[in-house]
Design a protein around this motif. Structure first.
Motif, mmCIF file in Angstrom:
data_model
loop_
_atom_site.group_PDB
_atom_site.id
_atom_site.type_symbol
_atom_site.label_atom_id
_atom_site.label_comp_id
_atom_site.label_asym_id
_atom_site.label_seq_id
_atom_site.Cartn_x
_atom_site.Cartn_y
_atom_site.Cartn_z
ATOM 1 N N ALA A 171 21.161 33.426 -14.086
ATOM 2 C CA ALA A 171 20.144 33.979 -14.975
ATOM 3 C C ALA A 171 20.649 33.948 -16.408
ATOM 4 C CB ALA A 171 19.806 35.411 -14.572
ATOM 5 N N ASP A 172 19.798 33.463 -17.303
ATOM 6 C CA ASP A 172 20.054 33.516 -18.742
ATOM 7 C C ASP A 172 19.138 34.600 -19.290
ATOM 8 O OD1 ASP A 172 20.375 33.172 -21.461
ATOM 9 O OD2 ASP A 172 19.500 31.159 -21.535
ATOM 10 N N PHE A 173 19.702 35.778 -19.518
ATOM 11 C CA PHE A 173 18.913 36.929 -19.948
ATOM 12 C C PHE A 173 18.808 36.952 -21.461
ATOM 13 C CE2 PHE A 173 18.677 41.462 -21.196
ATOM 14 C CZ PHE A 173 17.435 41.761 -20.641
ATOM 15 N N GLY A 174 17.557 36.915 -21.965
ATOM 16 C CA GLY A 174 17.335 36.785 -23.405
ATOM 17 C C GLY A 174 17.562 35.341 -23.808
ATOM 18 N N CYS A 175 16.795 34.434 -23.191
ATOM 19 C CA CYS A 175 17.109 32.996 -23.269
ATOM 20 C C CYS A 175 16.858 32.392 -24.652
ATOM 21 C CB CYS A 175 16.323 32.227 -22.217
ATOM 22 S SG CYS A 175 14.519 32.379 -22.339
ATOM 23 N N ASN A 214 23.526 36.241 -24.259
ATOM 24 C CA ASN A 214 23.751 36.724 -25.611
ATOM 25 C C ASN A 214 22.634 37.739 -25.827
ATOM 26 O OD1 ASN A 214 24.088 37.220 -28.316
ATOM 27 N ND2 ASN A 214 23.945 35.089 -28.969
ATOM 28 N N PRO A 215 22.875 38.999 -25.430
ATOM 29 C CA PRO A 215 21.755 39.935 -25.262
ATOM 30 C C PRO A 215 21.086 40.320 -26.572
ATOM 31 C CG PRO A 215 23.846 41.059 -24.976
ATOM 32 C CD PRO A 215 24.164 39.601 -25.082
ATOM 33 N N PRO A 216 19.776 40.523 -26.519
ATOM 34 C CA PRO A 216 19.025 40.919 -27.713
ATOM 35 C C PRO A 216 19.314 42.368 -28.071
ATOM 36 C CG PRO A 216 17.608 40.965 -25.791
ATOM 37 C CD PRO A 216 18.932 40.425 -25.327
ATOM 38 N N PHE A 217 19.251 42.678 -29.368
ATOM 39 C CA PHE A 217 19.363 44.086 -29.761
ATOM 40 C C PHE A 217 18.406 44.421 -30.901
ATOM 41 C CE2 PHE A 217 22.767 41.742 -31.894
ATOM 42 C CZ PHE A 217 22.625 42.114 -33.214
ATOM 43 N N SER A 245 27.861 39.128 -3.868
ATOM 44 C CA SER A 245 29.277 39.461 -3.804
ATOM 45 C C SER A 245 30.094 38.360 -4.487
ATOM 46 C CB SER A 245 29.714 39.598 -2.346
ATOM 47 O OG SER A 245 31.088 39.847 -2.268
ATOM 48 N N GLY A 246 30.921 38.754 -5.425
ATOM 49 C CA GLY A 246 31.686 37.782 -6.197
ATOM 50 C C GLY A 246 30.931 37.237 -7.385
ATOM 51 N N GLY A 247 29.700 37.719 -7.602
ATOM 52 C CA GLY A 247 28.899 37.245 -8.729
ATOM 53 C C GLY A 247 29.483 37.655 -10.068
ATOM 54 N N GLU A 248 29.125 36.907 -11.112
ATOM 55 C CA GLU A 248 29.773 37.066 -12.416
ATOM 56 C C GLU A 248 28.787 37.500 -13.492
ATOM 57 O OE1 GLU A 248 32.956 33.397 -11.637
ATOM 58 O OE2 GLU A 248 31.353 33.190 -13.132
ATOM 59 N N LEU A 249 29.294 38.282 -14.436
ATOM 60 C CA LEU A 249 28.564 38.650 -15.647
ATOM 61 C C LEU A 249 29.332 38.126 -16.851
ATOM 62 C CD1 LEU A 249 26.300 40.269 -17.123
ATOM 63 C CD2 LEU A 249 27.887 42.215 -17.141
ATOM 64 N N TRP A 250 28.646 37.343 -17.668
ATOM 65 C CA TRP A 250 29.218 36.809 -18.900
ATOM 66 C C TRP A 250 28.332 37.239 -20.068
ATOM 67 C CZ3 TRP A 250 33.620 33.594 -19.181
ATOM 68 C CH2 TRP A 250 34.115 33.143 -17.950
ATOM 69 N N ILE A 251 28.934 37.938 -21.041
ATOM 70 C CA ILE A 251 28.181 38.420 -22.200
ATOM 71 C C ILE A 251 28.959 38.096 -23.467
ATOM 72 C CG2 ILE A 251 27.454 40.505 -23.447
ATOM 73 C CD1 ILE A 251 26.725 41.799 -20.886
ATOM 74 N N VAL A 252 28.245 37.714 -24.508
ATOM 75 C CA VAL A 252 28.846 37.641 -25.832
ATOM 76 C C VAL A 252 28.150 38.679 -26.698
ATOM 77 C CG1 VAL A 252 27.288 35.816 -26.682
ATOM 78 C CG2 VAL A 252 29.522 36.162 -27.775
ATOM 79 N N ALA A 253 28.927 39.435 -27.461
ATOM 80 C CA ALA A 253 28.350 40.523 -28.244
ATOM 81 C C ALA A 253 29.232 40.832 -29.447
ATOM 82 C CB ALA A 253 28.188 41.772 -27.383
ATOM 83 N N ASN A 254 28.632 41.458 -30.449
ATOM 84 C CA ASN A 254 29.407 41.911 -31.603
ATOM 85 C C ASN A 254 30.558 42.777 -31.129
ATOM 86 O OD1 ASN A 254 26.444 41.578 -32.547
ATOM 87 N ND2 ASN A 254 27.603 41.527 -34.445
#
Length: 344
Positions: free
Chosen positions: A199-203, A269-272, A296-305
């Motif tokens: 999933a690309d959240f905030g695409c 790259n979540p919206p704010f 199970s074993g799933g990943e979360l990748w975020i870029v943020a200030n």
């Protein structure tokens, strides 16, 4: 009630017939309009769609105007100058000479600047100034022919290990003219993302979605955004790069709670921002609740200030959070769910 709506109600004698309200506040404006007015709402914000549907309003969601005819339009000033140009052009293309277009906005949101964008279509005058807001009226002097949606997209190139991507971004979409710094910091790490359902959240304009699709043709991307212009941009980006349609599923969402279950990864790259306001609710919910959407074993990748407290929120909900990069004011954050000894 939103002060912009109060200004509209104060000038009700200028309104008549079928009135298209564009980017309207989620308040009680509709119930306060005169009975001889037939309102229709146009929004590109999925959360606002939910609100107006709950009010049994005649509401249209998307990047295009409603198909229904209208006699007048009230535009509540959007954040983006380019988006206002798009709205004005399309509204005027549907109106007759002599029709009125009203512009309403807060002074701090640049309503006086925005009013200058009315002038190519006809003379404009200020009707009201109250509650730190203004309302302008423009009388259509000449109509225009609507341009194709593709003609409004800005394009730029993003390199990937498998060749360049051509990004298409429509008016109002985040980082419309160039790759933003945060996403640029994140991209080199996308080759480490587990392949599969992602999933690309905030695409936004589809940079992350298209990058992941180009990295691995077996990746299935769920591109999610609250903004119809972002979703349309992502679709255009995939088509521009001849990426397989079956790799992409586009979904309008209110938040991460609308994401599929059993994902291999969520990348964001979540919206704010919500309009001109800073709003961290969607991105904080992502940190707090994304775990339940991962297998199970799933990943979360975020870029943020780097100044945001996302590492703490992620650690509280995943048990750990790894900073993969810290550069140019941004952090790339990683977490994963603990694998069970046996997959169910």
């Amino acid at each position: 009630m939103d002060p912009r709506s109060e200004v509209v109600i104060r000038q009700h004698e200028y309104l008549s017939g079928r009135v298209l309200l564009i980017n309207a506040p989620t308040d009680d404006l509709l119930s306060n309009l005169e009975k001889d007015i037939t309102p229709c709402i146009w929004t590109w914000n999925y959360n606002e769609l939910q609100y107006f549907q709950s009010q049994q309003a005649n509401v249209h969601f998307g990047v295009d105007l409603p198909a229904d005819d209208f006699d007048q339009a009230i535009i509540f000033v959007p954040k983006s100058k380019e988006l206002l140009n798009y709205i004005l052009h399309n509204v005027v293309s549907r109106l007759n000479v002599g029709a009125s277009v009203f512009l309403v906005g807060e002074k701090k949101a640049g309503v006086e600047r925005a009013a200058k964008q009315l002038l190519p279509f006809g003379p404009a005058c200020k009707l009201d100034s109250a509650r730190h807001c203004q309302m302008w009226q423009m009388t259509v002097e000449k109509t225009v022919v609507a341009k194709k949606l593709d003609d409004w997209a800005q394009q730029y190139t993003v390199p990937t290990p498998n060749g360049d991507l051509n990004i298409c971004a429509l008016p109002g979409v985040f980082s419309q003219n160039r790759l933003d710094i945060g996403t640029a910091v994140l991209l080199p790490y996308l080759s480490q993302v587990t392949a599969g359902k992602i999933a690309d959240f905030g695409c936004g304009s589809g940079v992350i979605s298209a990058y992941l699709a180009k990295l691995n043709p077996k990746n299935r991307i769920f591109a999610m955004d609250v903004d119809a212009f972002a979703l349309a941009s992502t679709q255009m980006t995939f088509e521009k790069n001849n990426l397989a349609p079956e790799q992409l599923e586009i979904t309008a969402v209110t938040g991460i709670e609308d994401a599929p279950l059993f994902l291999h990864a969520i990348v964001s790259n979540p919206p704010f921002h919500q309009g001109i306001q800073t709003d961290y609710n969607a991105s904080e919910s992502l940190c707090k609740t994304s775990r339940r959407h991962l297998k199970s074993g799933g990943e979360l990748w975020i870029v943020a200030n780097r100044f945001l407290n996302y590492p703490l929120l992620i650690e509280q909900n995943f048990g750990q959070c790894t900073t993969k990069a810290d550069q140019q004011g941004f952090k790339v954050l990683f977490a994963n769910t603990q694998k069970k000894s046996k997959e169910q």
